[in-house]
Design a protein around this motif. Structure first.
Motif, mmCIF file in Angstrom:
data_model
loop_
_atom_site.group_PDB
_atom_site.id
_atom_site.type_symbol
_atom_site.label_atom_id
_atom_site.label_comp_id
_atom_site.label_asym_id
_atom_site.label_seq_id
_atom_site.Cartn_x
_atom_site.Cartn_y
_atom_site.Cartn_z
ATOM 1 N N THR A 22 0.845 -1.174 0.000
ATOM 2 C CA THR A 22 0.000 0.000 0.000
ATOM 3 C C THR A 22 0.888 1.233 0.000
ATOM 4 O O THR A 22 2.066 1.149 0.347
ATOM 5 C CB THR A 22 -0.955 -0.003 1.206
ATOM 6 O OG1 THR A 22 -1.863 1.085 1.094
ATOM 7 C CG2 THR A 22 -0.205 0.084 2.511
ATOM 8 N N GLN A 23 0.310 2.358 -0.397
ATOM 9 C CA GLN A 23 1.083 3.590 -0.480
ATOM 10 C C GLN A 23 0.795 4.455 0.742
ATOM 11 O O GLN A 23 -0.353 4.615 1.147
ATOM 12 C CB GLN A 23 0.737 4.343 -1.756
ATOM 13 C CG GLN A 23 1.706 5.423 -2.109
ATOM 14 C CD GLN A 23 1.451 5.979 -3.496
ATOM 15 O OE1 GLN A 23 0.413 5.761 -4.074
ATOM 16 N NE2 GLN A 23 2.423 6.703 -4.022
ATOM 17 N N THR A 24 1.842 5.003 1.343
ATOM 18 C CA THR A 24 1.698 5.879 2.501
ATOM 19 C C THR A 24 1.325 7.283 2.032
ATOM 20 O O THR A 24 1.467 7.597 0.852
ATOM 21 C CB THR A 24 3.009 5.935 3.304
ATOM 22 O OG1 THR A 24 4.020 6.500 2.481
ATOM 23 C CG2 THR A 24 3.421 4.560 3.780
ATOM 24 N N PRO A 25 0.852 8.136 2.937
ATOM 25 C CA PRO A 25 0.548 9.511 2.535
ATOM 26 C C PRO A 25 1.753 10.275 1.991
ATOM 27 O O PRO A 25 1.596 11.196 1.190
ATOM 28 C CB PRO A 25 0.051 10.153 3.835
ATOM 29 C CG PRO A 25 -0.472 9.026 4.630
ATOM 30 C CD PRO A 25 0.415 7.852 4.289
ATOM 31 N N SER A 26 2.958 9.878 2.385
ATOM 32 C CA SER A 26 4.160 10.544 1.869
ATOM 33 C C SER A 26 4.533 10.069 0.470
ATOM 34 O O SER A 26 5.419 10.638 -0.149
ATOM 35 C CB SER A 26 5.338 10.300 2.814
ATOM 36 O OG SER A 26 5.656 8.924 2.853
ATOM 37 N N GLY A 27 3.878 9.002 -0.020
ATOM 38 C CA GLY A 27 4.137 8.520 -1.368
ATOM 39 C C GLY A 27 4.995 7.283 -1.442
ATOM 40 O O GLY A 27 5.153 6.706 -2.518
ATOM 41 N N HIS A 28 5.578 6.853 -0.328
ATOM 42 C CA HIS A 28 6.395 5.644 -0.315
ATOM 43 C C HIS A 28 5.492 4.410 -0.238
ATOM 44 O O HIS A 28 4.366 4.485 0.239
ATOM 45 C CB HIS A 28 7.345 5.648 0.882
ATOM 46 C CG HIS A 28 8.356 6.731 0.816
ATOM 47 N ND1 HIS A 28 9.458 6.686 -0.006
ATOM 48 C CD2 HIS A 28 8.454 7.919 1.466
ATOM 49 C CE1 HIS A 28 10.173 7.768 0.139
ATOM 50 N NE2 HIS A 28 9.575 8.554 1.030
ATOM 51 N N TYR A 29 5.999 3.272 -0.701
ATOM 52 C CA TYR A 29 5.242 2.031 -0.655
ATOM 53 C C TYR A 29 5.686 1.195 0.532
ATOM 54 O O TYR A 29 6.869 1.127 0.845
ATOM 55 C CB TYR A 29 5.424 1.248 -1.956
ATOM 56 C CG TYR A 29 4.544 1.793 -3.057
ATOM 57 C CD1 TYR A 29 3.278 1.268 -3.267
ATOM 58 C CD2 TYR A 29 4.966 2.837 -3.855
ATOM 59 C CE1 TYR A 29 2.463 1.772 -4.264
ATOM 60 C CE2 TYR A 29 4.164 3.352 -4.851
ATOM 61 C CZ TYR A 29 2.911 2.814 -5.053
ATOM 62 O OH TYR A 29 2.098 3.309 -6.026
ATOM 63 N N LYS A 47 10.009 6.325 -5.048
ATOM 64 C CA LYS A 47 8.574 6.205 -4.768
ATOM 65 C C LYS A 47 7.862 5.345 -5.803
ATOM 66 O O LYS A 47 6.728 5.590 -6.162
ATOM 67 C CB LYS A 47 7.948 7.592 -4.687
ATOM 68 C CG LYS A 47 8.474 8.370 -3.498
ATOM 69 C CD LYS A 47 7.802 9.688 -3.330
ATOM 70 C CE LYS A 47 8.368 10.405 -2.113
ATOM 71 N NZ LYS A 47 7.738 11.688 -1.883
ATOM 72 N N LYS A 58 -7.872 0.547 -2.406
ATOM 73 C CA LYS A 58 -7.998 1.730 -1.536
ATOM 74 C C LYS A 58 -9.359 1.797 -0.893
ATOM 75 O O LYS A 58 -10.306 1.318 -1.310
ATOM 76 C CB LYS A 58 -7.746 2.984 -2.341
ATOM 77 C CG LYS A 58 -6.315 3.081 -2.764
ATOM 78 C CD LYS A 58 -6.041 4.377 -3.452
ATOM 79 C CE LYS A 58 -4.581 4.433 -3.862
ATOM 80 N NZ LYS A 58 -4.196 5.667 -4.422
#
Length: 58
Positions: A22-29, A47, A58
């Motif tokens: 899943t993707q974090t709010p900062s854009g990293h997986y 990213k 989602k």
């Protein structure tokens, strides 16, 4: 785990089992264990998503 033969050709045959990402709010997986739900690894080098790991809805 997934098969990866012939070795050295740079791609994977099939998906990595018992893993999702899943993707974090900062854009990293973030890679997650499907059995326990615990986070395993964060991809901080860039990213882009992990290769061969399915994405969560989602």
């Amino acid at each position: 785990m997934a098969k990866n033969r012939p070795y050295g050709d740079g791609h994977r045959i099939g998906a990595v089992r018992d893993r999702s990402q899943t993707q974090t709010p900062s854009g990293h997986y973030v890679k997650r264990d499907a059995d326990t739900g615990r986070f395993i690894d964060v991809k901080t080098s860039d990213k882009t998503p992990f290769k061969g790991v399915r994405r969560e809805k989602k």
